[in-house]
Scaffold this motif. Sequence first.
Motif, PDB file in Angstrom:
ATOM      1  N   ILE A 176     -26.409  -2.382  -4.723  1.00  5.36           N
ATOM      2  CA  ILE A 176     -25.074  -1.848  -5.003  1.00  5.36           C
ATOM      3  C   ILE A 176     -24.379  -1.542  -3.680  1.00  5.36           C
ATOM      4  CG2 ILE A 176     -23.768   0.001  -6.118  1.00  5.36           C
ATOM      5  CD1 ILE A 176     -26.301   0.420  -7.900  1.00  5.36           C
ATOM      6  N   THR A 177     -23.178  -2.063  -3.501  1.00  8.45           N
ATOM      7  CA  THR A 177     -22.398  -1.732  -2.313  1.00  8.45           C
ATOM      8  C   THR A 177     -21.381  -0.654  -2.653  1.00  8.45           C
ATOM      9  OG1 THR A 177     -20.686  -3.405  -2.681  1.00  8.45           O
ATOM     10  CG2 THR A 177     -22.646  -4.091  -1.450  1.00  8.45           C
ATOM     11  N   VAL A 178     -21.130   0.222  -1.676  1.00  9.65           N
ATOM     12  CA  VAL A 178     -20.136   1.288  -1.832  1.00  9.65           C
ATOM     13  C   VAL A 178     -19.281   1.301  -0.573  1.00  9.65           C
ATOM     14  CG1 VAL A 178     -19.728   3.708  -2.383  1.00  9.65           C
ATOM     15  CG2 VAL A 178     -21.875   2.628  -3.087  1.00  9.65           C
ATOM     16  N   ASN A 179     -18.000   1.065  -0.723  1.00 11.96           N
ATOM     17  CA  ASN A 179     -17.091   1.027   0.410  1.00 11.96           C
ATOM     18  C   ASN A 179     -15.829   1.816   0.082  1.00 11.96           C
ATOM     19  OD1 ASN A 179     -18.321  -0.983   2.455  1.00 11.96           O
ATOM     20  ND2 ASN A 179     -18.483  -2.076   0.497  1.00 11.96           N
ATOM     21  N   ALA A 180     -15.024   2.064   1.104  1.00  7.58           N
ATOM     22  CA  ALA A 180     -13.792   2.834   0.919  1.00  7.58           C
ATOM     23  C   ALA A 180     -12.634   2.170   1.648  1.00  7.58           C
ATOM     24  CB  ALA A 180     -13.970   4.264   1.409  1.00  7.58           C
ATOM     25  N   ILE A 181     -11.456   2.420   1.138  1.00 12.28           N
ATOM     26  CA  ILE A 181     -10.219   1.944   1.758  1.00 12.28           C
ATOM     27  C   ILE A 181      -9.333   3.150   2.015  1.00 12.28           C
ATOM     28  CG2 ILE A 181      -8.119   0.577   1.385  1.00 12.28           C
ATOM     29  CD1 ILE A 181      -9.905  -1.272  -0.351  1.00 12.28           C
ATOM     30  N   ALA A 182      -8.706   3.177   3.187  1.00 15.00           N
ATOM     31  CA  ALA A 182      -7.830   4.286   3.559  1.00 15.00           C
ATOM     32  C   ALA A 182      -6.403   3.778   3.722  1.00 15.00           C
ATOM     33  CB  ALA A 182      -8.314   4.931   4.854  1.00 15.00           C
ATOM     34  N   PRO A 183      -5.619   3.827   2.639  1.00 19.80           N
ATOM     35  CA  PRO A 183      -4.224   3.407   2.750  1.00 19.80           C
ATOM     36  C   PRO A 183      -3.412   4.410   3.570  1.00 19.80           C
ATOM     37  CG  PRO A 183      -4.976   3.436   0.457  1.00 19.80           C
ATOM     38  CD  PRO A 183      -5.967   4.191   1.266  1.00 19.80           C
ATOM     39  N   GLY A 184      -2.330   3.901   4.156  1.00 22.92           N
ATOM     40  CA  GLY A 184      -1.371   4.767   4.824  1.00 22.92           C
ATOM     41  C   GLY A 184      -0.113   4.858   3.988  1.00 22.92           C
ATOM     42  N   LEU A 185       1.013   4.560   4.600  1.00 26.12           N
ATOM     43  CA  LEU A 185       2.301   4.621   3.911  1.00 26.12           C
ATOM     44  C   LEU A 185       2.469   3.373   3.055  1.00 26.12           C
ATOM     45  CD1 LEU A 185       4.923   6.308   3.710  1.00 26.12           C
ATOM     46  CD2 LEU A 185       5.827   4.927   5.592  1.00 26.12           C
ATOM     47  N   ILE A 186       2.401   3.559   1.734  1.00 30.69           N
ATOM     48  CA  ILE A 186       2.463   2.447   0.779  1.00 30.69           C
ATOM     49  C   ILE A 186       3.621   2.684  -0.190  1.00 30.69           C
ATOM     50  CG2 ILE A 186       1.224   1.149  -0.990  1.00 30.69           C
ATOM     51  CD1 ILE A 186      -0.068   0.852   1.728  1.00 30.69           C
ATOM     52  N   ASP A 187       4.316   1.621  -0.538  1.00 34.11           N
ATOM     53  CA  ASP A 187       5.475   1.699  -1.427  1.00 34.11           C
ATOM     54  C   ASP A 187       5.013   1.940  -2.865  1.00 34.11           C
ATOM     55  OD1 ASP A 187       7.943   1.557  -2.585  1.00 34.11           O
ATOM     56  OD2 ASP A 187       8.186  -0.607  -2.336  1.00 34.11           O
ATOM     57  N   THR A 188       5.044   3.187  -3.292  1.00 31.71           N
ATOM     58  CA  THR A 188       4.643   3.581  -4.639  1.00 31.71           C
ATOM     59  C   THR A 188       5.731   4.456  -5.252  1.00 31.71           C
ATOM     60  OG1 THR A 188       3.554   5.618  -3.902  1.00 31.71           O
ATOM     61  CG2 THR A 188       2.210   3.597  -3.926  1.00 31.71           C
ATOM     62  N   PRO A 189       5.678   4.690  -6.577  1.00 36.18           N
ATOM     63  CA  PRO A 189       6.671   5.587  -7.188  1.00 36.18           C
ATOM     64  C   PRO A 189       6.714   6.963  -6.538  1.00 36.18           C
ATOM     65  CG  PRO A 189       5.513   4.359  -8.877  1.00 36.18           C
ATOM     66  CD  PRO A 189       4.819   4.039  -7.579  1.00 36.18           C
ATOM     67  N   LEU A 190       5.566   7.459  -6.066  1.00 35.64           N
ATOM     68  CA  LEU A 190       5.527   8.772  -5.411  1.00 35.64           C
ATOM     69  C   LEU A 190       6.359   8.763  -4.138  1.00 35.64           C
ATOM     70  CD1 LEU A 190       4.316  11.635  -5.369  1.00 35.64           C
ATOM     71  CD2 LEU A 190       2.400  10.696  -4.065  1.00 35.64           C
ATOM     72  N   ILE A 191       6.205   7.717  -3.332  1.00 38.56           N
ATOM     73  CA  ILE A 191       6.948   7.613  -2.084  1.00 38.56           C
ATOM     74  C   ILE A 191       8.442   7.460  -2.356  1.00 38.56           C
ATOM     75  CG2 ILE A 191       7.405   6.048  -0.153  1.00 38.56           C
ATOM     76  CD1 ILE A 191       5.111   7.877   0.399  1.00 38.56           C
ATOM     77  N   ARG A 192       8.796   6.703  -3.394  1.00 37.75           N
ATOM     78  CA  ARG A 192      10.213   6.459  -3.687  1.00 37.75           C
ATOM     79  C   ARG A 192      10.944   7.737  -4.097  1.00 37.75           C
ATOM     80  NH1 ARG A 192       8.359   2.237  -7.358  1.00 37.75           N
ATOM     81  NH2 ARG A 192       7.618   0.500  -6.085  1.00 37.75           N
ATOM     82  N   ASN A 193      10.192   8.770  -4.465  1.00 36.05           N
ATOM     83  CA  ASN A 193      10.810  10.040  -4.835  1.00 36.05           C
ATOM     84  C   ASN A 193      11.188  10.890  -3.626  1.00 36.05           C
ATOM     85  OD1 ASN A 193      10.726   9.620  -7.617  1.00 36.05           O
ATOM     86  ND2 ASN A 193       8.660  10.448  -7.806  1.00 36.05           N
ATOM     87  N   GLU A 194      10.745  10.470  -2.435  1.00 32.63           N
ATOM     88  CA  GLU A 194      11.065  11.231  -1.227  1.00 32.63           C
ATOM     89  C   GLU A 194      12.539  11.067  -0.868  1.00 32.63           C
ATOM     90  OE1 GLU A 194       9.171  13.302   0.044  1.00 32.63           O
ATOM     91  OE2 GLU A 194       7.097  12.711  -0.347  1.00 32.63           O
ATOM     92  N   THR A 195      13.075  12.047  -0.178  1.00 38.27           N
ATOM     93  CA  THR A 195      14.471  11.982   0.256  1.00 38.27           C
ATOM     94  C   THR A 195      14.624  10.963   1.377  1.00 38.27           C
ATOM     95  OG1 THR A 195      14.203  13.680   1.948  1.00 38.27           O
ATOM     96  CG2 THR A 195      14.729  14.429  -0.303  1.00 38.27           C
ATOM     97  N   PRO A 196      15.830  10.452   1.586  1.00 40.41           N
ATOM     98  CA  PRO A 196      16.048   9.513   2.700  1.00 40.41           C
ATOM     99  C   PRO A 196      15.636  10.095   4.050  1.00 40.41           C
ATOM    100  CG  PRO A 196      17.921   9.482   1.213  1.00 40.41           C
ATOM    101  CD  PRO A 196      17.037  10.611   0.749  1.00 40.41           C
ATOM    102  N   GLU A 197      15.838  11.397   4.226  1.00 44.11           N
ATOM    103  CA  GLU A 197      15.479  12.021   5.496  1.00 44.11           C
ATOM    104  C   GLU A 197      13.970  11.989   5.718  1.00 44.11           C
ATOM    105  OE1 GLU A 197      19.363  13.157   4.188  1.00 44.11           O
ATOM    106  OE2 GLU A 197      17.422  13.416   3.175  1.00 44.11           O
ATOM    107  N   VAL A 198      13.212  12.273   4.650  1.00 48.64           N
ATOM    108  CA  VAL A 198      11.751  12.234   4.749  1.00 48.64           C
ATOM    109  C   VAL A 198      11.275  10.813   5.016  1.00 48.64           C
ATOM    110  CG1 VAL A 198       9.601  12.515   3.460  1.00 48.64           C
ATOM    111  CG2 VAL A 198      11.366  14.283   3.347  1.00 48.64           C
ATOM    112  N   MET A 199      11.850   9.848   4.310  1.00 48.70           N
ATOM    113  CA  MET A 199      11.462   8.457   4.511  1.00 48.70           C
ATOM    114  C   MET A 199      11.753   8.000   5.933  1.00 48.70           C
ATOM    115  SD  MET A 199       9.876   7.249   2.012  1.00 48.70           S
ATOM    116  CE  MET A 199       9.817   5.617   2.743  1.00 48.70           C
ATOM    117  N   GLU A 200      12.862   8.466   6.492  1.00 48.09           N
ATOM    118  CA  GLU A 200      13.211   8.105   7.863  1.00 48.09           C
ATOM    119  C   GLU A 200      12.158   8.616   8.837  1.00 48.09           C
ATOM    120  OE1 GLU A 200      16.925   8.610  11.049  1.00 48.09           O
ATOM    121  OE2 GLU A 200      17.051   9.453   9.036  1.00 48.09           O
ATOM    122  N   ARG A 201      11.699   9.849   8.607  1.00 50.41           N
ATOM    123  CA  ARG A 201      10.668  10.412   9.483  1.00 50.41           C
ATOM    124  C   ARG A 201       9.346   9.672   9.329  1.00 50.41           C
ATOM    125  NH1 ARG A 201      12.798  15.395   7.713  1.00 50.41           N
ATOM    126  NH2 ARG A 201      10.959  15.798   6.415  1.00 50.41           N
TER     127      ARG A 201
END
Length: 250
Positions: A176-201
């Motif tokens: 059995i293999t066990v691995n992990a992935i560490a995403p960074g800034l990804i375009d998801t519904p959660l991110i789209r809820n951020e304000t333009p100012e936050v997204m700019e930063r």
Amino acid sequence: MNLRGKTAVVTGAAQGIGLAIATELAAQGAAVTIADRSADGAERAAAALTAAGHTAAAAAADITSATDADAMVAAAEERYGPLDILVNNAGISINGALRKLTDEDWNRTIAVNLTGVMNCSRAAARGMIGRRSGRIVNIASRAWLGWFGQSAYAASKGGVVSFTRSTAIELARYGITVNAIAPGLIDTPLIRNETPEVMERLLAAQPTGVIGKPEDVAWAVSYFAGPAGGSTTGQLLYVCGGKSLYTRPS
């Protein structure tokens, strides 16, 4: 990357990164169970994959419950056969500086992001050990390296990284293999809820200057889940546009 004949479960797969992962695995031929706390969301996602010609079903599960995790795996195996692939994607992000962090927020973050991974992995590993075969992929986060206001989230994802390494050692003897992935800034519904100012930063701190796609994470999962990743275990792959290396100065 052929996954024909394989059975997979993806948690938190009703939308966002989880749905992209489920879609990619299904497109490669796996029979995918879309697990999510939202029963309606899981049903809609599974119906969309089925309409596209893939094999998919829904399962409602609260991964903080060991009973739910066991039932989720049992339902997938009853429908499609022994579980080959588990992707622990479900998670939450509750941000807040340490001085403002409540017990409730801390406990909820650890319960979903870390205990949930353990519950699902334990449920899946029981059968995988007997068959001496399996793939477990955990979705961590670049944030495990630390970020302002993310002490609970970073701690939970750091726990996922350590859990991945320890279980990889423990389960290697069973194939059995066990691995992990560490995403960074990804375009998801959660991110789209951020304000333009936050997204700019956020974009200003991104070395590539662009936001990643959920499919970027899904393609990384497919490597670990498929035959090409059979000799890779206990590893952490960053899908973060370079933010694990440094952040661009303002």
